[in-house]
Design a protein around this motif. Structure first.
Motif: not given
Length: 137
Positions: A10, A38, A81, A85
Motif C-alpha cells: 500500500c 485485504p 487481495w 484494490p
C-alpha cells in the motif's frame, strides 16, 4: 500474503500523484501515502511516518482506518487481495522531497495484535517519482 506485508504494498505503490511543479526538486507539490487492507481485514493505522531523502521526518503523515473493499452481502472470497484494490485512504505529504523510508504501525481490528513495518523506498521508485508525467488535472 502475510500480515507483515499487508501495508507494505500500500505505502510503496500508492505514493505517486501530482500535477504542478513544486519545490524540493519534484515535478509536483506533494506525494500521497495511500493505505489499504485485504478484504475482511480491517485495520487501524496508528501512524505512518515518512522520512525524505533530505532526512526530514514527517510524523503521522497518515493515520486512521485503512481502506477495505468488503464485497456485497459478505459473499466475497476472504483469501488474498481484491483484483482492483484502488489507491486506499490516504493523505498528501506537502513540502517533502522524495521519500526514502516509511514507518507504519497498525492494529488489527480482527485480532488483538499490533504490527509495524519499515519500508525502504527503492531508488527506482524515487527516480520514477521525480520524472514528470503529463496528467489531466
Amino acid at each position: 500474503m502475510s500480515k507483515f506485508k499487508l501495508l507494505w504494498v500500500c505505502a510503496v505503490f500508492g505514493l505517486m500523484v501530482g500535477c504542478a511543479k513544486g519545490s524540493h526538486g519534484l515535478p509536483y507539490d506533494g506525494w500521497r501515502i495511500g493505505l489499504f487492507a485485504p478484504n475482511y481485514m480491517e485495520v487501524w493505522i496508528e501512524t505512518a511516518d515518512a522520512v525524505d531523502v533530505r532526512d526530514r521526518v514527517f510524523k503521522r503523515a497518515m493515520s486512521g482506518v485503512a481502506a477495505v473493499q468488503t464485497p456485497k452481502n459478505l459473499k466475497g472470497n476472504p483469501r488474498g487481495w481484491p483484483s482492483y484494490p484502488g489507491w486506499g485512504k490516504g493523505k498528501y505529504v506537502y513540502g517533502a522531497a522524495v521519500p526514502r523510508l516509511i514507518y507504519v504501525r497498525w492494529q488489527s481490528l480482527v485480532e488483538p495484535q499490533t504490527y509495524e513495518a519499515y519500508i525502504v523506498i527503492p531508488e527506482a521508485i524515487q527516480q520514477a517519482m521525480i520524472k514528470p508525467e503529463k496528467a489531466f488535472c
